[in-house]
Design a protein around this motif. Structure first.
Motif, mmCIF file in Angstrom:
data_model
loop_
_atom_site.group_PDB
_atom_site.id
_atom_site.type_symbol
_atom_site.label_atom_id
_atom_site.label_comp_id
_atom_site.label_asym_id
_atom_site.label_seq_id
_atom_site.Cartn_x
_atom_site.Cartn_y
_atom_site.Cartn_z
ATOM 1 N N GLY A 222 0.805 -1.216 0.000
ATOM 2 C CA GLY A 222 0.000 0.000 0.000
ATOM 3 C C GLY A 222 0.834 1.261 0.000
ATOM 4 O O GLY A 222 0.308 2.357 -0.078
ATOM 5 N N ALA A 223 2.158 1.096 0.084
ATOM 6 C CA ALA A 223 3.012 2.276 0.220
ATOM 7 C C ALA A 223 3.063 3.102 -1.066
ATOM 8 O O ALA A 223 3.226 4.307 -1.026
ATOM 9 C CB ALA A 223 4.410 1.863 0.646
ATOM 10 N N GLN A 224 2.934 2.430 -2.208
ATOM 11 C CA GLN A 224 3.013 3.132 -3.481
ATOM 12 C C GLN A 224 1.878 2.709 -4.414
ATOM 13 O O GLN A 224 1.380 1.597 -4.304
ATOM 14 C CB GLN A 224 4.335 2.822 -4.176
ATOM 15 N N ILE A 225 1.513 3.592 -5.328
ATOM 16 C CA ILE A 225 0.512 3.218 -6.325
ATOM 17 C C ILE A 225 1.185 2.329 -7.380
ATOM 18 O O ILE A 225 2.256 2.661 -7.880
ATOM 19 C CB ILE A 225 -0.057 4.472 -7.032
ATOM 20 N N ASP A 226 0.568 1.204 -7.682
ATOM 21 C CA ASP A 226 1.104 0.271 -8.668
ATOM 22 C C ASP A 226 0.473 0.571 -10.023
ATOM 23 O O ASP A 226 -0.656 0.164 -10.305
ATOM 24 C CB ASP A 226 0.787 -1.164 -8.195
ATOM 25 N N VAL A 227 1.210 1.300 -10.856
ATOM 26 C CA VAL A 227 0.659 1.742 -12.135
ATOM 27 C C VAL A 227 0.349 0.554 -13.056
ATOM 28 O O VAL A 227 -0.610 0.570 -13.825
ATOM 29 C CB VAL A 227 1.611 2.745 -12.826
#
Length: 937
Positions: free
Chosen positions: A424-429
């Motif tokens: 959840g730490a980063q948006i997974d494009v």
DNA sequence: GAGCACTGC
């Protein structure tokens, strides 16, 4: 220094407190939670707390930050500055000063403000009809009859009848009687209703119809506030249409710089800001019979501020009816705030929207998430990954603590593996792209709306889709970015239905959550995050960080898929994370710097700032209020006992941030009002430069071209505007804007705002519109413009320190900071002048100075903070000792004398605006110009 | 080698 475990913080700090060490490092790689915990602890223990941005360290200290920095010499940018002056300049200044002291010495009139209350609105707001203009009772009766007759007649027209059928289907229609009864019997009513229930268009209209048909039309004056300009206009025009009238007849609107209203207008839609301005001049809302405040659940600063004022106003206006309208079901909070006023709920009407969480999306799309940090650790255990990453929020860790296999045992093992790998730490494009692909492949037609957090993600995703020859045939897709700073915002394409066999995919920020509505959306893809401002009161810095959205936002995003037919919402986060979302976002009033709000409170004359804000639904942090008051004192808007100064009273009349207001006033006094108007308009509204996706380099180049060698983003704004204005005279402003990456819509708004500012300056006597040349004498003098910027933007000062072939930048509060890469100063290696003044400093991945202007010592000495003789001996200090200047005794004395004259002149003009500066200030102004020019490069 | 949520008087 020692790194400690969180659990031992308290004990260790207690121990250290009695020791000799000045400071102690608590933690490296801290999270926001750590920061909060430690700052709370430090506050309780009477210690200072510092969070270093660069070294990512939390430190407790026995010394406050500014002095601490000053002790630390060069490294933190605090240095002694030797001021030199040519004998020629010294001689000239001496003689110029001599002449001023001989000529102007008359005392200023202290009562220059006595007539201020009598001034009519300077914002284009009409006061409610003054007593002398009111029709007598007979005429009123006649008017009420006429209104009723007209309403009856219109009801019979075909267009009204056609719309009536639609109106009657709205859920609000069934509540008409109950609503009107409740309004007549209660002073305050809270109405909650979901989107599509018709509350915004119907409830104000019910009151209007009822008042007119009861022959109270002449006396009724209904105001309905909206948080956004667009909604004020669109609701007013919708209701006008439903009544069979033109807009501006019985229903009108008023927003800044634009209104459609008339003497007949009985229902007025306005922005909350417009009503707040009106309240300064008319604290009792004389003649207003009903006030409806819409969208209060959004908890904008203006709306929260308005509620405090209204709660105090109600006892003074027992006949006034107040209706609060909220979209969601937290109506109870508002009801409690208004002494348990009755509430009413209207059910919504939208098409159903199915809801899928990450686990369901994975199960359906069969997409495999690959761990982003595999390679760091074999097997990529989630527990270990947790150690390897520094910044993690509570919700992300919450999910990592879940045992995937038992929690998701009904799901396929592929899905479980993906959930293991998901972070959840980063948006997974890639995941977003795969989801869009899944919808295109397997779901029915309809537009897709994707919510992302910012420019970067939109850009990456767009590139991916365009590069991958999306689903074999990219001509079948129309992919559109939607971001407030991208040039596409105003294109029709976003709203238009695409041709058959072409699917519209909109990649948007939060702008599509409430500001822009795309009707044909059937699928929403929600990444669950948004960039959110917060205010770090300890370090006095605004932050802009991606964070999880609230349940209310998630609901709003989902609703965007059900406007024309049933839809589907793909949530790219697990349900357990959704369940842990806060119910609502924090109100804006506790997330923002408060100087403008505090100034506004003073102008309402409602007691002390602190006691007033304590009455808020959720009062802001005391430290944030303290910072705001301190700033207002620093710029001279408030005196030591928190009273408005003459300068402060002028600033209240200008609808801008106090710093920008000061820039306008100083610009007028120092006869370069045109640049001040332009720069103030851009800073108060938004930058006219757009950020195109694929021509970024060219856009940066265009901005640097405007800046020339000025080392100033503000000069770039000024030159861009002047270029636009010249192009407009030649009728080719469209081409000019396109070629130079400028937004014509923003520039047009700036034009209007400049006019408003000029009118206001003229109203308070600072410019004489009949003599444009007189107050623009120095409008093309770069030194003077820089000085005016310095006067307005102080205390936002950065020190530039040479480090080999490059420059490092420091501020008093935070130490080292960075120039924002979008600034024209980002690529400047060496600056000819020692300081930058800036208008905005934001903490994101680092602390960035967004727009800045390089200024000289003399600009600061003449227009910065008060000159304080330094404690250590010879020299002058500013900014609490952070800036230090030294010079020979003669020069020091000359500077102080000239500064004394500048202050005297400013005070005189500010206390008596009728003073002719071109006569009274001639000597001082030319001496200042002489001094400023002498330090040119 | 970087990076720019959104309103509003």
């Amino acid at each position: 220094m020692e790194v400690l475990d969180e659990n031992e913080w308290w004990n260790k700090i207690e121990q250290w407190k009695t020791g000799g060490e000045q400071e102690m490092l608590i933690k490296r790689n801290f999270s926001r939670g750590d920061q909060q915990t430690l700052s709370d602890m430090a506050l309780q223990m009477g210690l200072y707390f510092h969070a270093y941005n660069k070294g990512k360290a939390l430190v407790v200290s026995k010394v406050p930050l500014p002095d601490y920095r000053a002790d630390l010499d060069e490294r933190h940018g605090s240095t002694q500055k030797e001021i030199k002056m040519s004998t020629e300049t010294e001689r000239k200044l001496g003689s110029l000063l001599k002449t001023t002291q001989e000529s102007g010495s008359s005392g200023a009139s202290a009562s220059a403000f006595n007539d201020q209350q009598d001034r009519t609105s300077t914002l284009g707001l009409k006061r409610p009809d003054s007593a002398s203009k009111l029709p007598d009772s007979l005429e009123k009766e006649k008017f009420s009859f006429a209104l009723k007759e007209r309403q009856e007649k219109l009801k019979a027209t075909e267009s009204v009848k056609a719309l009536k059928a639609f109106r009657e289907k709205l859920p609000a229609f069934k509540m008409k009687e109950e609503f009107l009864n409740s309004v007549s019997q209660n002073q305050v009513l809270v109405v909650s209703g979901e989107t599509g229930c018709g509350k915004t268009t119907q409830l104000p209209q019910f009151i209007l119809e009822e008042e007119i048909s009861s022959l109270r039309g002449a006396d009724c004056n209904i105001i309905c506030t909206q948080p956004r300009r667009i909604s004020a206009i669109s609701v007013a025009s919708r209701i006008s249409a439903e009544r069979g009238e033109s807009i501006g007849e019985s229903v009108g609107y008023q927003i800044r710089l634009e209104s459609k209203r008339s003497d007949q207008t009985r229902l007025l839609f306005c922005t909350t800001g417009v009503l707040l301005r009106r309240l300064i001049e008319d604290p009792n809302l004389t003649n207003v019979s009903h006030l409806l405040v819409d969208e209060i659940h959004e908890r904008g600063m203006n709306e929260d501020f308005l509620l405090i004022i209204l709660r105090d106003l109600l006892p003074r206006r027992p006949d006034l009816r107040l209706i609060l309208m909220s979209a969601t079901i937290n109506a109870d909070m508002f009801s409690t705030y208004f002494g348990n006023s009755p509430t009413m709920h209207i059910p919504g009407f939208t098409f159903p929207v199915a809801e899928l969480f990450l686990e369901d999306v994975l199960e359906k799309s069969r997409y495999n998430i690959k761990s982003s940090d595999s390679g760091n650790y074999q097997g990529s255990s989630r527990g270990r990954r947790r150690e390897s990453e520094s910044k993690k929020d509570d919700l992300t860790t919450l999910f990592e603590d879940i045992d995937i296999n038992s929690h998701y045992k009904s799901y396929s093992s592929a899905t479980r593996n993906s959930l293991e790998a998901w972070s959840g730490a980063q948006i997974d494009v890639d995941l977003v792209e795969a989801t869009i692909e899944h919808i295109c492949r397997l779901e029915g037609g309809g537009a897709i709306l994707v919510f992302l957090t910012g420019w970067d993600e939109i850009s990456k995703l767009l590139e991916k889709i365009n590069m991958n020859n999306f689903l074999g045939d990219s001509s079948k897709f129309l992919v559109l970015p939607l971001h407030g700073s991208m040039p596409t915002v105003n294109q029709r394409e976003i709203f238009d239905r695409p041709p058959p066999n072409k699917r519209k995919i909109v990649l948007a920020t939060n702008i599509a959550e409430s500001s822009i509505t795309i009707d044909d959306v059937v699928y929403v893809v929600d990444c669950g995050k948004a960039k959110e401002t917060s205010y770090d009161a300890l370090n006095k810095v605004a932050c802009l960080l991606p964070s999880w959205i609230s349940k209310a936002s998630a609901h709003q995003r989902r609703g965007r898929a059900g406007r024309v037919q049933a839809g589907v919402c793909y949530r790219l986060y697990p349900k357990v994370i959704y369940d842990a979302f806060p119910q609502y976002q924090l109100p804006e009033i506790i997330r923002t710097p408060l100087q403008e709000l505090c100034l506004h409170i003073k102008s309402l004359q409602v007691g002390s700032i602190g006691s007033f804000l304590a009455k808020a639904l959720q009062p802001p942090d005391a430290l944030a209020v303290e910072n705001a008051i301190e700033l207002l004192k620093t710029i001279g808007a408030l005196n030591d006992v928190e009273e408005l100064t003459p300068l402060g009273r002028h600033l209240c009349t200008l609808p801008v941030d106090p710093n920008i207001g000061k820039m306008l006033l100083i610009g007028a006094i120092f006869q370069c009002v045109n640049p001040a108007l332009t720069i103030a308009a851009a800073l108060a509204y938004r930058s006219p430069f757009v950020l195109p996706l694929n021509r970024k380099e060219e856009a940066d180049e265009a901005k640097r071209y405007f800046a020339g060698d000025s080392c100033s983003d503000h000069i770039a704004l000024l030159k861009a505007y002047e270029g636009y204005r010249d192009a407009k005279r030649g009728g080719n402003e469209k081409d000019f804007c396109w070629q130079n990456f400028l937004s014509p819509v923003t520039l047009r708004m700036m034009e209007d705002m400049r006019n408003q500012f000029l009118d206001l300056l003229s109203d308070i006597g600072f410019v004489d519109k009949s003599k444009p040349n007189a107050y623009n004498q120095y409008s093309y003098d770069m030194e003077m413009i820089s000085a005016v910027l310095c006067a307005g933007l102080y205390p936002n000062v950065v020190q530039c320190k040479r480090r080999g072939k490059r420059t490092a930048f420091y501020t008093k509060e935070l130490g080292k900071v960075d120039i924002h890469p979008g600034s024209v100063n980002a690529r400047v290696n060496l600056f000819s002048l020692p300081y930058l003044v800036y208008s905005e400093k934001v903490k994101t991945t680092s602390v960035y100075i967004r727009d800045s202007t390089n200024i000289s010592d003399y600009a600061l000495l003449m227009f910065g903070g008060n000159l304080i003789p330094s404690k250590t001996g010879e020299g002058i200090e500013m900014l609490g000792g952070y800036l230090h200047f030294s010079a020979s005794k003669n020069i020091l004395e000359l500077i102080q004398r000239l500064r004394g004259e500048v202050d005297k002149l400013l005070n005189k003009k500010i206390e008596d605006p009728s003073l002719d500066i071109t006569v009274e200030g001639k000597g001082v102004v030319s001496a200042v110009v002489e001094l400023l020019r002498s330090q040119k490069h």
